[in-house]
Each structure stands twice: as structure tokens, then as C-alpha cells.
Design a protein around this motif. Structure first.
Motif, PDB file in Angstrom:
ATOM      1  N   UNK A 221      22.126  -6.308  19.761  1.00  0.00           N
ATOM      2  CA  UNK A 221      22.196  -5.724  18.411  1.00  0.00           C
ATOM      3  C   UNK A 221      21.705  -4.192  18.640  1.00  0.00           C
ATOM      4  N   UNK A 222      22.154  -3.309  17.824  1.00  0.00           N
ATOM      5  CA  UNK A 222      21.630  -1.820  18.152  1.00  0.00           C
ATOM      6  C   UNK A 222      20.556  -1.460  17.201  1.00  0.00           C
ATOM      7  N   UNK A 381      18.300  -9.314  21.853  1.00  0.00           N
ATOM      8  CA  UNK A 381      17.418  -7.995  21.927  1.00  0.00           C
ATOM      9  C   UNK A 381      18.109  -6.674  21.641  1.00  0.00           C
ATOM     10  N   UNK A 382      17.441  -5.717  21.448  1.00  0.00           N
ATOM     11  CA  UNK A 382      18.037  -4.270  21.140  1.00  0.00           C
ATOM     12  C   UNK A 382      18.870  -3.991  22.557  1.00  0.00           C
ATOM     13  N   UNK A 383      20.076  -3.494  22.253  1.00  0.00           N
ATOM     14  CA  UNK A 383      21.010  -2.790  23.254  1.00  0.00           C
ATOM     15  C   UNK A 383      20.414  -1.533  23.557  1.00  0.00           C
ATOM     16  N   UNK A 384      20.453  -1.179  25.002  1.00  0.00           N
ATOM     17  CA  UNK A 384      19.962   0.163  25.384  1.00  0.00           C
ATOM     18  C   UNK A 384      20.771   1.658  24.575  1.00  0.00           C
ATOM     19  N   UNK A 385      19.892   2.311  23.919  1.00  0.00           N
ATOM     20  CA  UNK A 385      20.781   3.418  23.159  1.00  0.00           C
ATOM     21  C   UNK A 385      21.765   4.109  23.829  1.00  0.00           C
ATOM     22  N   UNK A 386      21.524   4.485  25.046  1.00  0.00           N
ATOM     23  CA  UNK A 386      22.166   5.350  25.795  1.00  0.00           C
ATOM     24  C   UNK A 386      23.789   4.948  25.657  1.00  0.00           C
TER      25      UNK A 386
END
Length: 441
Positions: A221-222, A381-386
Motif C-alpha cells: 500500500x502507499x 508493507x509500504x510501497x517505495x514512494x519513488x
């Protein structure tokens, strides 16, 4: 009969072996049994062209979704934007919890008050009517294609189907929800503050925002999205015969100066994590025009004339506001150190703010993590913001805890042949329904 029994056995979801309450199992079972209706709604929405500038098409998709939400007891409002913005407007659906009883509901024995939820979708796509048609087309059991099928009509249908499941199983009555579907996410009306005024004000009345932009699968997820702003570099220089370039009298010309500035940006800033800056259009010559609004430029020049003018337009993406401010300062300093005979000025325009990875956002990731583990799907887990640009949720991230990427999964968003992953789709709807249920009750 044996073949049917075998198919049913193979379709038994993982969550039957996990730690779910009876109410949660009912929610997920209802979704399993109503996926045909979800796909029918998705098909109907995809087959309506709703390119941002096709205001009638956007309104038609809004009407389709409004009819579904009204049946669930939501109050429907269509928010018109000023005529000067040339946009369709936004669909807002509001559900207020039933009056609190003396005893807490059985689904919430602790009696704790649930969160007010702000669910975010958008009705428009990047595909305008003059582009090739892209109706919903099933490719195989795992994949379908169509305009906006995952970005984000697939996500809109995730919202609606999850809410239908909650209503059908008696769980919606205790929830306070605003479902907000913007009509111009892909190309927001300008000024942006006007286009998003109502959106922001309604979000401020809630505790948590959940965005249903495209998902990166079941286990991401973001929690953060980079912000986006614009910049414009304008260079002027002495002009004359090209034979005199680099002399003290004439200097280096505007095109060389623009090249120096851009290369210095690349050398001095490109190594910073989460920071990107892209020169999208450059125009240089003797006589030039640049229209940033329409992304169009023209130039007239000759190889034997030193260019007196160059203009470059680009974007700047960043994870945190201090990172944006620092990058702008460095870019100003680079532009100020002009080559002989040249003057460079750079100006900046604000776009969408960043959605920073706050503790509250990361805490919501943990809630999703518990949901997917309880469903037997593994951790989240959190996705890479890039990997994400700015989106509607960025406008409200400063005011409340947020996560995004809760919609449909697929490939090729913004391109002909965009697809949706039909195998993951039911599980993503179930993930969304449990998340709304757990946060809101």
C-alpha cells in the motif's frame, strides 16, 4: 456436478483458515458471491468515455456510481466547479452512522468510537473522446483491458462493492463515511485551490483518508506520495553573428547557458533520494514562444545567429516540503551563475503537495498488514514512494492520516491496452471491505 464441486473447493478462500470474526467472514463470502455484479458495474463504467475534458461523460459515470451508492443509504451531492474551470464537477456520497444505542453493537464490544472515513476515487481518465476507443474486453481468465480499467474505474468499483458488502451484512449502519469521486484528477482545473476547495473542506471533517488509486498487488500500500511542482527557466543573451560566439563582446549565447544550467541540475541534485526534476520542453532561438498550459512551443533561428532566448519548462518531484525548498534554492543558485553575456532566471509554481510518510500513515499500513495476514495472504508493507507521483490524496495528507493504492491492480495505466488483474481483484475488494470495517466500527 463433480466438476462444479471441484471448482467450488478450489475457490475456497484462504481466510477460512485465518483469524476472522463471524461478521468478517460474512463480508468476504458476500463479495465472493457477487463478483459478477462488480464486473458488470466495472464494464459499464469503462464503456463510458470519461476523459477529463469530456464533461458529459464524466457526469454519466458519476450518475452510474451515484445510483449504486444511493441504494445503500448514502446522501448524494454533485459539486459543480466554476464554469471558468471547464470541468464536470465531483460526486460526493455521505453515510452517517445510525444513532448510538445504549449498548455497543455486537461487532464492537469495546464500545470504542470508530473513525470517520474519507474514501477517494475519481471519475475521469486520461482517454479523451478523440483517442481510439477502449471498451472493456476480457483477454483471459486473469486479465481484462479497457480505458481506465485499473486507473481508476477499477478502484471506484472496489469502493462501491466493499460498501455493498458491508450494507448487505448489516455492518454499514455503524459507519461514518464520505466517498468522494473527483471529476478531474487526471487534469485538474486551474486554479487548483478552487478545483479542490470542497474536496479539502470535506476531508477535514474526517479522521482517515483511504485512496483507491491502482494497487501494486495484495501486499503493498502507499504510505507516501511525492509532491509535484513546476519550474520555468528563462535565459536571455547577447545576439550577433555566430562567428563571434565565445568572445568577450558577445558571450556564449542563450542555448549554451540553458545547457549549462540543466547539466548543473543533473550533476548537483540527481543523487538525492526521492528528488527528481525533468525538463519537459525546451525552446531556443532568435524568436520563441512557449505556452505551458498547452505544453506547446515554437522557435525561429538560424545556425549563423547566436541565440538570444531560451526557455525550459519542467517539473520537480519531492517527498517532503523541506526537500522541495532546498532543491529550489540550489536551482536558483545554479541559474544565477550565468555564462558570459547571459542572464538566467528561474521561477517555480506549486502543484500538488507531498504525502509524507508520517507515523499515522505508517500506522495504517500496520492495520492493512493485520488484515492481509488474517485473510491468509501474508503481510503488507509500504510501497517505495519513488514509484508514485502525486494524486488527489496529496491535497489532504496534511490534515489527516492517509494511505493509498487500495484499488485494482494491473498494468499499463495511461496507455492504450491498460489492464486489470482479475485474479487479484476479488481479494483486493475483500481487503478494502475489511479495512473499512475495522477502521470505521
Amino acid at each position: 456436478m463433480k466438476k462444479l464441486l471441484l471448482c467450488c473447493c478450489l475457490a475456497i478462500p484462504f481466510y477460512t483458515r485465518a483469524q476472522l470474526s463471524p461478521a468478517e467472514k460474512m463480508i468476504l463470502t458476500w463479495i465472493d458471491h457477487h463478483m459478477d455484479s462488480a464486473i458488470h458495474l466495472l464494464t459499464a463504467s469503462v464503456n463510458i468515455n470519461s476523459g477529463t475534458l469530456n464533461t458529459e461523460g464524466v457526469k454519466k459515470v458519476g450518475s452510474l456510481f451515484a445510483s449504486q451508492l444511493e441504494r445503500l443509504g448514502f446522501t448524494i451531492v454533485w459539486v459543480n466547479e466554476p464554469d471558468s474551470l471547464h470541468r464536470a464537477g465531483h460526486l460526493v456520497a455521505t453515510h452517517t452512522a445510525s444513532p448510538t444505542h445504549t449498548a455497543p453493537p455486537a461487532s464492537n464490544p469495546s464500545g470504542k468510537k470508530g473513525k470517520r472515513l474519507f474514501l477517494i476515487g475519481h471519475l475521469d481518465t486520461v482517454f479523451e473522446p478523440d483517442m481510439p476507443a477502449g471498451p472493456y474486453t476480457k483477454i483471459d481468465d486473469s486479465t481484462a483491458t479497457g480505458q481506465g480499467v485499473n486507473d481508476m474505474k477499477g478502484g471506484d468499483v472496489v469502493i462501491i462493492t466493499a460498501l455493498q458488502a458491508l450494507q448487505a451484512t448489516g455492518q454499514l449502519k455503524d459507519l461514518n463515511i464520505i466517498a468522494y469521486f473527483t471529476g478531474d484528477e487526471e487534469k485538474a482545473g486551474f486554479p487548483h485551490a478552487v478545483a479542490r476547495k470542497d474536496f479539502i473542506e470535506r476531508a477535514k471533517t474526517c479522521d482517515i483518508a483511504l485512496g483507491f488509486e491502482s494497487a501494486a498487488g495484495l501486499n503493498k500500500v502507499v504510505a507516501a506520495r511525492r509532491g509535484a511542482s513546476g519550474w520555468k527557466l528563462e535565459v536571455t543573451a547577447r545576439t550577433g553573428h555566430s562567428a563571434a560566439i565565445f568572445t568577450p563582446e558577445y558571450g556564449d549565447g542563450a542555448i549554451y547557458e540553458a545547457a549549462r544550467v540543466l547539466n548543473a541540475f543533473r550533476e548537483q541534485l540527481s543523487g538525492e533520494t526521492y528528488l527528481t526534476f525533468n525538463p519537459g520542453i525546451i525552446v531556443g532561438g532568435v524568436d520563441i514562444t512557449m505556452d505551458q498550459q498547452d505544453s506547446h512551443g515554437s522557435a525561429m533561428g538560424k545556425s549563423n545567429i547566436i541565440s538570444p532566448k531560451t526557455t525550459v519548462s519542467g517539473d520537480l518531484r519531492f517527498l517532503r516540503e523541506p526537500q522541495k525548498d532546498s532543491a529550489r534554492d540550489k536551482m536558483r543558485n545554479i541559474a544565477a551563475a550565468g555564462l558570459p553575456g547571459t542572464t538566467s532566471t528561474i521561477t517555480f509554481s506549486d502543484g500538488l503537495p507531498s504525502m509524507e510518510p508520517t507515523p499515522g500513515n505508517l500506522g495504517l499500513v500496520q492495520v492493512v498488514d493485520h488484515v492481509t495476514k488474517d485473510m491468509g495472504l501474508g503481510g503488507t508493507e509500504a510501497e517505495d514512494p519513488r514509484l508514485r507521483g502525486a494524486g488527489d490524496i496529496s491535497d489532504v495528507a496534511h490534515y489527516l492520516d492517509c494511505i493509498d493504492g487500495l484499488g485494482a491492480s494491473g498494468k499499463g495505466a495511461h496507455r492504450p491496452g491498460e489492464t486489470i488483474n482479475l485474479k487479484e481483484y476479488p481479494l483486493l475488494i475483500q481487503r478494502a471491505a475489511l479495512l473499512i470495517y475495522r477502521l470505521g466500527r
